[in-house]
Design an enzyme around this catalytic site. Structure first.
Site, PDB file in Angstrom:
ATOM      1  N   GLY A 101       0.828  -1.212   0.000  1.00 31.84           N
ATOM      2  CA  GLY A 101       0.000   0.000   0.000  1.00 31.84           C
ATOM      3  C   GLY A 101       0.858   1.257   0.000  1.00 31.84           C
ATOM      4  O   GLY A 101       0.523   2.260   0.635  1.00 31.84           O
ATOM      5  N   GLY A 108      -0.492   4.910  -0.969  1.00 22.72           N
ATOM      6  CA  GLY A 108      -1.547   5.545  -0.176  1.00 22.72           C
ATOM      7  C   GLY A 108      -1.037   6.698   0.675  1.00 22.72           C
ATOM      8  O   GLY A 108       0.137   7.068   0.611  1.00 22.72           O
ATOM      9  N   GLN A 109      -1.958   7.250   1.481  1.00 21.07           N
ATOM     10  CA  GLN A 109      -1.622   8.437   2.278  1.00 21.07           C
ATOM     11  C   GLN A 109      -0.478   8.154   3.255  1.00 21.07           C
ATOM     12  O   GLN A 109       0.463   8.944   3.351  1.00 21.07           O
ATOM     13  CB  GLN A 109      -2.863   8.900   3.062  1.00 21.07           C
ATOM     14  CG  GLN A 109      -2.675  10.256   3.724  1.00 21.07           C
ATOM     15  CD  GLN A 109      -3.635  10.510   4.883  1.00 21.07           C
ATOM     16  OE1 GLN A 109      -4.365   9.614   5.314  1.00 21.07           O
ATOM     17  NE2 GLN A 109      -3.628  11.724   5.392  1.00 21.07           N
ATOM     18  N   ASP A 135       2.329  -1.715  -4.503  1.00 27.27           N
ATOM     19  CA  ASP A 135       0.917  -1.324  -4.501  1.00 27.27           C
ATOM     20  C   ASP A 135       0.260  -1.960  -5.705  1.00 27.27           C
ATOM     21  O   ASP A 135       0.948  -2.431  -6.610  1.00 27.27           O
ATOM     22  CB  ASP A 135       0.762   0.211  -4.541  1.00 27.27           C
ATOM     23  CG  ASP A 135      -0.534   0.657  -3.873  1.00 27.27           C
ATOM     24  OD1 ASP A 135      -1.615   0.274  -4.355  1.00 27.27           O
ATOM     25  OD2 ASP A 135      -0.460   1.363  -2.853  1.00 27.27           O
ATOM     26  N   ASP A 185      -1.007  -7.030  -5.735  1.00 26.04           N
ATOM     27  CA  ASP A 185      -2.359  -7.003  -5.174  1.00 26.04           C
ATOM     28  C   ASP A 185      -2.293  -7.756  -3.844  1.00 26.04           C
ATOM     29  O   ASP A 185      -2.019  -8.960  -3.823  1.00 26.04           O
ATOM     30  CB  ASP A 185      -3.309  -7.704  -6.173  1.00 26.04           C
ATOM     31  CG  ASP A 185      -4.727  -7.807  -5.637  1.00 26.04           C
ATOM     32  OD1 ASP A 185      -4.960  -7.457  -4.452  1.00 26.04           O
ATOM     33  OD2 ASP A 185      -5.612  -8.240  -6.405  1.00 26.04           O
ATOM     34  N   TYR A 238     -15.517  -1.335   8.184  1.00 30.66           N
ATOM     35  CA  TYR A 238     -14.094  -1.046   8.391  1.00 30.66           C
ATOM     36  C   TYR A 238     -13.718  -1.282   9.866  1.00 30.66           C
ATOM     37  O   TYR A 238     -12.726  -1.946  10.173  1.00 30.66           O
ATOM     38  CB  TYR A 238     -13.841   0.406   7.992  1.00 30.66           C
ATOM     39  CG  TYR A 238     -12.463   0.951   8.273  1.00 30.66           C
ATOM     40  CD1 TYR A 238     -11.342   0.456   7.628  1.00 30.66           C
ATOM     41  CD2 TYR A 238     -12.297   2.015   9.173  1.00 30.66           C
ATOM     42  CE1 TYR A 238     -10.087   0.985   7.875  1.00 30.66           C
ATOM     43  CE2 TYR A 238     -11.051   2.562   9.416  1.00 30.66           C
ATOM     44  CZ  TYR A 238      -9.939   2.044   8.776  1.00 30.66           C
ATOM     45  OH  TYR A 238      -8.698   2.575   9.021  1.00 30.66           O
ATOM     46  N   LYS A 274     -11.207  -3.966  11.554  1.00 27.88           N
ATOM     47  CA  LYS A 274     -10.066  -3.573  12.393  1.00 27.88           C
ATOM     48  C   LYS A 274     -10.097  -4.304  13.738  1.00 27.88           C
ATOM     49  O   LYS A 274      -9.069  -4.801  14.210  1.00 27.88           O
ATOM     50  CB  LYS A 274     -10.038  -2.053  12.591  1.00 27.88           C
ATOM     51  CG  LYS A 274      -9.618  -1.287  11.335  1.00 27.88           C
ATOM     52  CD  LYS A 274      -8.224  -1.689  10.883  1.00 27.88           C
ATOM     53  CE  LYS A 274      -7.744  -1.004   9.629  1.00 27.88           C
ATOM     54  NZ  LYS A 274      -6.497  -1.571   9.081  1.00 27.88           N
TER      55      LYS A 274
HETATM   56  C1  AKB Z   1     -11.125   6.735   8.322  1.00 30.09           C
HETATM   57  O1  AKB Z   1     -11.626   7.856   8.477  1.00 30.09           O
HETATM   58  O2  AKB Z   1     -11.745   5.749   7.906  1.00 30.09           O
HETATM   59  C2  AKB Z   1      -9.669   6.536   8.719  1.00 30.09           C
HETATM   60  C3  AKB Z   1      -9.512   6.044  10.112  1.00 30.09           C
HETATM   61  C4  AKB Z   1      -9.890   6.889  11.263  1.00 30.09           C
HETATM   62  O3  AKB Z   1      -9.058   4.952  10.310  1.00 30.09           O
HETATM   63  N1  AKB Z   1      -8.968   7.768   8.555  1.00 30.09           N
END
Ligand code: AKB
Length: 312
Positions: A9, A12-13, A35, A53, A143, A147
């Site tokens: 990655g 990415g940022q 990436d 990938d 998400y 996590k």
């Molecule tokens: C998001 O906003 O999804 C991310 C995070 C807080 O993990 N920047």
């Protein structure tokens, strides 16, 4: 042992800044950026780069063997707002890529793994201020679920197979080199670009929706810091709370106005505000400070000045 590092990655940022910092510390050739798409010219020209990938475990092993990789920084993820639009895809990407790296570590192909968690792993019934390291965790986004699950899998692989995996719960990250994509906290980067260009910004979070945030140099310092800490200092193998400062959109706009007095902020609140309301407003990161010596360098005002200076 001389380290050979793979960053997943890298475009990415976080990846963009991390690769640069790792290359300046370990040497350009010791850090392989990868990436699914090409990275910036700076990254592609300053050291090895592989198209990879992260859902493809065989290709990951091929790259690891080709370069004799010893450590992996896994930065691939579909962030909170995008994963709400594509829940299955978000889950697949976030979990499959993690499992590939955990299994490669378990099978001895790499000896150290970094994988980030997020404040998104907390949820609506988590205490929202000074959120403790160990507390209720009931994430309400795909998400966040990925996590929290990932944290538990990291801990499991550490305890059961001795995998040296290390993790931090990132707050919203603010940087100027690469813009984030698909997150709930992205406004805190976008606002700087629009403030300089248009002198106005329409914000999708409510003016008083506060979130924990951090400037990228601190996030990179913490990431490399936890990876370089002696293994016995890294006592938590789910993920460490990490904090620098917190603000809401109105407060950030006020700080930007000190530099750009004509800056105007309007609000058009959308679903991302609901996501943010399920996350902490501030974080207690005392365990990271005690265990492996974490300390932030940037406060809110320093971050605002530095962002505007660099973006100009
Ligand atoms: C998001 O906003 O999804 C991310 C995070 C807080 O993990 N920047």
């Amino acid at each position: 042992m001389s380290e050979k590092i793979l960053v997943l990655g890298a475009s990415g940022q976080i990846g963009t800044d991390l690769v640069e910092q790792l290359r300046s510390g370990y040497g350009n050739d010791a850090v392989v950026a990868s990436d699914i798409k090409d990275a910036s010219r700076a990254i592609m020209e300053s050291g090895p780069f592989e198209v990879l990938d992260a859902k493809d475990g065989n290709r990951m092993l091929e790259v690891i063997q080709k370069h004799g990789i010893t450590q992996v920084y896994h930065l691939v993820a579909m962030l909170s707002a995008t994963a709400e639009k594509f829940p299955e895809k978000g889950w697949e990407l976030n979990m499959e890529s993690l499992f590939h790296t955990l299994k490669l570590a378990k099978d001895g192909y790499i000896h150290k793994l970094y994988w980030p968690s997020s404040i998104a792993a907390f949820g609506p019934t988590t205490p929202r201020t000074e959120t403790p390291q160990f507390t209720v965790m009931d994430p309400g986004t795909v998400y966040g679920i990925s996590k929290l699950s990932g944290e538990l899998w990291c801990d499991y692989y550490h305890k059961k197979y001795g995998v040296d995996v290390r993790s931090i719960r990132y707050p919203g990250l603010i940087s100027y080199k690469t813009e984030p994509g698909g997150g709930t906290t992205d406004y805190a980067v976008d606002i700087f670009h629009k403030a300089l260009k248009d002198k106005r910004y329409e914000c999708y979070l409510a003016e008083d929706t506060a979130l924990p945030m951090m400037y990228m140099p601190d996030a990179i310092k913490a990431t490399i810091g936890i990876m370089e800490a002696p293994a016995e200092e890294v006592k938590i193998r789910t993920s460490y709370n990490l904090s620098a400062f917190s603000f809401d959109p109105k407060t950030l706009a006020g700080h930007i106005r000190k530099h750009i007095p004509e800056f105007e902020m309007t609000y058009h609140i959308d679903h991302r505000n609901d996501i943010a309301l399920g996350w902490p407003q501030s974080i207690d990161d005392s365990r990271a400070r005690e265990d492996w010596g974490w300390k932030n360098d940037y406060g809110l005002e320093d971050m605002v000045s530095d962002m505007l200076k660099n973006l100009k």
